[in-house]
Motif scaffolding. Structure first.
Motif, PDB file in Angstrom:
ATOM      1  N   UNK A   1       0.993  -1.095  -0.227  1.00  0.00           N
ATOM      2  CA  UNK A   1      -0.079   0.082  -0.071  1.00  0.00           C
ATOM      3  C   UNK A   1       0.941   1.311  -0.044  1.00  0.00           C
ATOM      4  N   UNK A   2       0.332   2.128  -0.721  1.00  0.00           N
ATOM      5  CA  UNK A   2       1.020   3.735  -0.688  1.00  0.00           C
ATOM      6  C   UNK A   2       0.334   4.514  -0.440  1.00  0.00           C
ATOM      7  N   UNK A   3       0.708   5.349   0.866  1.00  0.00           N
ATOM      8  CA  UNK A   3      -0.131   6.697   0.947  1.00  0.00           C
ATOM      9  C   UNK A   3      -0.149   7.577   0.058  1.00  0.00           C
ATOM     10  N   UNK A   4      -1.139   8.687   0.016  1.00  0.00           N
ATOM     11  CA  UNK A   4      -1.137   9.672  -0.582  1.00  0.00           C
ATOM     12  C   UNK A   4      -0.311  10.737  -0.380  1.00  0.00           C
ATOM     13  N   UNK A   5      -0.281  11.900  -1.239  1.00  0.00           N
ATOM     14  CA  UNK A   5       0.502  13.213  -0.655  1.00  0.00           C
ATOM     15  C   UNK A   5      -0.501  14.330  -0.807  1.00  0.00           C
TER      16      UNK A   5
ATOM     17  N   UNK B   1      -3.134  13.596  -3.521  1.00  0.00           N
ATOM     18  CA  UNK B   1      -3.016  12.874  -4.619  1.00  0.00           C
ATOM     19  C   UNK B   1      -2.505  11.532  -4.334  1.00  0.00           C
ATOM     20  N   UNK B   2      -2.994  10.498  -4.871  1.00  0.00           N
ATOM     21  CA  UNK B   2      -2.418   9.187  -4.516  1.00  0.00           C
ATOM     22  C   UNK B   2      -2.377   8.390  -5.929  1.00  0.00           C
ATOM     23  N   UNK B   3      -1.080   8.488  -6.395  1.00  0.00           N
ATOM     24  CA  UNK B   3      -0.996   7.744  -7.503  1.00  0.00           C
ATOM     25  C   UNK B   3      -1.247   6.394  -7.595  1.00  0.00           C
ATOM     26  N   UNK B   4      -0.803   5.794  -6.428  1.00  0.00           N
ATOM     27  CA  UNK B   4      -0.961   4.047  -6.501  1.00  0.00           C
ATOM     28  C   UNK B   4      -2.472   3.864  -6.658  1.00  0.00           C
ATOM     29  N   UNK B   5      -3.532   4.414  -5.983  1.00  0.00           N
ATOM     30  CA  UNK B   5      -4.617   4.096  -6.100  1.00  0.00           C
ATOM     31  C   UNK B   5      -5.602   4.915  -7.366  1.00  0.00           C
ATOM     32  N   UNK B   6      -4.750   6.001  -7.741  1.00  0.00           N
ATOM     33  CA  UNK B   6      -5.458   6.989  -8.833  1.00  0.00           C
ATOM     34  C   UNK B   6      -6.442   7.843  -8.054  1.00  0.00           C
ATOM     35  N   UNK B   7      -6.651   8.086  -6.773  1.00  0.00           N
ATOM     36  CA  UNK B   7      -7.655   8.871  -6.151  1.00  0.00           C
ATOM     37  C   UNK B   7      -6.959  10.243  -6.107  1.00  0.00           C
ATOM     38  N   UNK B   8      -7.853  11.277  -6.469  1.00  0.00           N
ATOM     39  CA  UNK B   8      -7.077  12.963  -6.240  1.00  0.00           C
ATOM     40  C   UNK B   8      -8.511  13.465  -5.933  1.00  0.00           C
ATOM     41  N   UNK B   9      -8.026  14.576  -5.034  1.00  0.00           N
ATOM     42  CA  UNK B   9      -9.253  15.362  -4.689  1.00  0.00           C
ATOM     43  C   UNK B   9      -8.582  16.963  -4.332  1.00  0.00           C
ATOM     44  N   UNK B  10      -9.395  17.794  -4.631  1.00  0.00           N
ATOM     45  CA  UNK B  10      -9.102  19.302  -4.377  1.00  0.00           C
ATOM     46  C   UNK B  10     -10.260  19.720  -3.425  1.00  0.00           C
ATOM     47  N   UNK B  11      -9.686  19.846  -2.062  1.00  0.00           N
ATOM     48  CA  UNK B  11     -10.488  20.216  -1.098  1.00  0.00           C
ATOM     49  C   UNK B  11     -10.923  21.515  -1.192  1.00  0.00           C
ATOM     50  N   UNK B  12     -12.033  22.079  -1.173  1.00  0.00           N
ATOM     51  CA  UNK B  12     -12.704  23.473  -1.191  1.00  0.00           C
ATOM     52  C   UNK B  12     -12.027  24.283  -0.097  1.00  0.00           C
ATOM     53  N   UNK B  13     -11.973  25.644  -0.274  1.00  0.00           N
ATOM     54  CA  UNK B  13     -11.538  26.441   0.651  1.00  0.00           C
ATOM     55  C   UNK B  13     -12.388  26.489   2.024  1.00  0.00           C
ATOM     56  N   UNK B  14     -11.902  26.623   2.997  1.00  0.00           N
ATOM     57  CA  UNK B  14     -13.062  26.551   4.237  1.00  0.00           C
ATOM     58  C   UNK B  14     -13.095  25.271   4.901  1.00  0.00           C
TER      59      UNK B  14
ATOM     60  N   UNK C   1      -5.391  -1.906  -6.484  1.00  0.00           N
ATOM     61  CA  UNK C   1      -4.329  -2.695  -6.237  1.00  0.00           C
ATOM     62  C   UNK C   1      -4.677  -4.031  -6.177  1.00  0.00           C
ATOM     63  N   UNK C   2      -3.889  -4.873  -5.787  1.00  0.00           N
ATOM     64  CA  UNK C   2      -4.166  -6.378  -5.736  1.00  0.00           C
ATOM     65  C   UNK C   2      -5.180  -6.922  -4.955  1.00  0.00           C
ATOM     66  N   UNK C   3      -5.100  -6.143  -3.599  1.00  0.00           N
ATOM     67  CA  UNK C   3      -6.183  -6.747  -2.652  1.00  0.00           C
ATOM     68  C   UNK C   3      -6.554  -5.666  -1.640  1.00  0.00           C
ATOM     69  N   UNK C   4      -6.786  -4.459  -2.166  1.00  0.00           N
ATOM     70  CA  UNK C   4      -7.369  -3.589  -1.416  1.00  0.00           C
ATOM     71  C   UNK C   4      -8.628  -2.687  -1.905  1.00  0.00           C
ATOM     72  N   UNK C   5      -9.523  -2.076  -1.102  1.00  0.00           N
ATOM     73  CA  UNK C   5     -10.793  -1.553  -1.628  1.00  0.00           C
ATOM     74  C   UNK C   5     -10.580  -0.044  -1.015  1.00  0.00           C
TER      75      UNK C   5
END
Length: 253
Positions: free
Chosen positions: A99-103, A110-123, A226-230
Motif C-alpha cells: 500500500x502507498x499513502x497519498x501526498x 493525490x495518490x498515484x498508487x490508487x489513482x484517487x485525487x481530490x481538491x478540497x474547497x477552501x474553508x 491494487x491487488x487486494x485493497x478496496x
C-alpha cells in the motif's frame, strides 16, 4: 457533532484508548518520559533504537525511532510494511502491505498508487489519520477526514480496506464489502435506501445509501484498487449539509 462521532454512530464502532501511566514498570528496565516523549531504559542503561520492543509485562509491542523514542498515533513503515500504532504507543495488531499513502500539496490530495485525487474547497477542515485518532478505532488504513465548514461535523473519510481481512482474501469482491457495510448500517438502526453504481472523478464506485432516523445520511462508496485493497469513501452528513458535501465530492478527479 464531530465526524468521527457521526461515523461511530453509523458503524457502531467503539474505541478503547489505553494510556501509559507516569512510570510503567516492566520485568527488565523501566519506561521513562521527558519533554520529547517516552523511551524504555534497560537495566544496563541502554535503550532500544530503530527497533521493536515487546513489553514482557503484557506482551504489547512498541517501536522506537532513531532517537530512541516510542512512536505513537501513526502508521509507521517498517521494512516495507505499514504498522498502525495507537495513541498509547502500542501496535494495535494491524499492518498493511503493498500500500502507498497519498501526498498533500496544499489543499490537494493525490495518490498515484490508487489513482484517487481530490481538491478540497477552501474553508473545509482536513484531518489526517493521526488527528482523527484512526489508529485507535479500526483496522482500515485511513488517509484523511475532510469536514464541511458549517460546524455540524459532517464530513468525508477516505480509507483503504485490506481484502485479506476477509475469508476470500484477494478474491473478495466489491459487492461483498458493500453488502457487509449494509448489514452494519442496518444493525446501527439506519435504513438502507439502495445500492447503485456511480461515477466519481471518472472512476466507477458501488454506492450504498442509508438514512439515519431522517436526520443523518450515510453514503458509502467502494471500488477495488491494487491487488487486494478496496478504496472506500464514507460521507456522513446532516441533511442541511448536503450542498456542502456535494461541493466536496465535486472536487474528486
Amino acid at each position: 457533532m464531530k465526524f468521527r462521532k457521526l461515523k461511530k454512530l453509523a458503524a457502531i464502532c467503539l474505541a478503547a484508548v489505553m494510556t501509559l501511566g507516569s512510570s510503567v514498570l516492566s520485568y527488565a528496565g523501566e519506561w521513562k518520559q521527558d519533554e520529547i516523549g517516552w523511551w524504555y531504559q534497560n537495566d544496563d542503561g541502554s535503550y532500544p533504537v530503530s527497533t521493536w520492543y515487546e513489553d514482557p509485562a503484557d506482551g504489547s509491542w512498541y517501536f522506537f525511532n532513531e532517537q530512541g523514542y516510542m512512536i505513537s498515533n501513526c502508521y509507521q513503515p517498517v521494512d516495507g510494511t505499514y504498522y498502525a500504532f495507537a495513541s498509547d504507543g502500542r501496535w494495535n495488531g494491524v499492518s498493511f502491505t503493498d500500500i502507498c499513502p497519498g501526498v498533500w500539496n496544499g489543499a490537494n490530495y493525490s495518490n498515484e498508487w490508487s489513482g484517487f485525487h481530490i481538491n478540497v474547497p477552501q474553508g473545509y477542515t482536513v484531518k489526517n489519520a493521526s488527528q482523527a485518532q484512526a489508529m485507535d478505532e479500526g483496522i482500515t488504513f485511513v488517509e484523511f477526514v475532510a469536514e464541511v465548514p458549517d460546524g455540524t461535523g459532517s464530513g468525508l473519510e477516505l480509507e483503504y480496506m485490506d481484502a485479506y481481512d476477509y475469508t476470500d482474501g484477494a478474491a473478495t469482491t466489491t459487492e461483498y464489502i458493500v453488502s457487509m457495510q449494509s448489514l452494519v448500517m442496518a444493525v446501527a438502526g439506519f435504513t438502507v435506501e439502495g445500492i447503485t453504481t456511480v461515477n466519481l472523478g471518472g472512476k466507477e464506485y458501488m454506492k450504498l445509501s442509508a438514512d439515519g432516523y431522517g436526520l443523518v445520511k450515510s453514503d458509502f462508496y467502494c471500488r477495488k484498487v491494487g491487488d487486494h485493497y478496496f478504496e472506500c469513501l464514507t460521507a456522513i452528513y446532516w441533511l442541511a449539509s448536503k450542498p456542502a458535501m456535494d461541493g466536496l465530492l465535486a472536487g474528486i478527479y
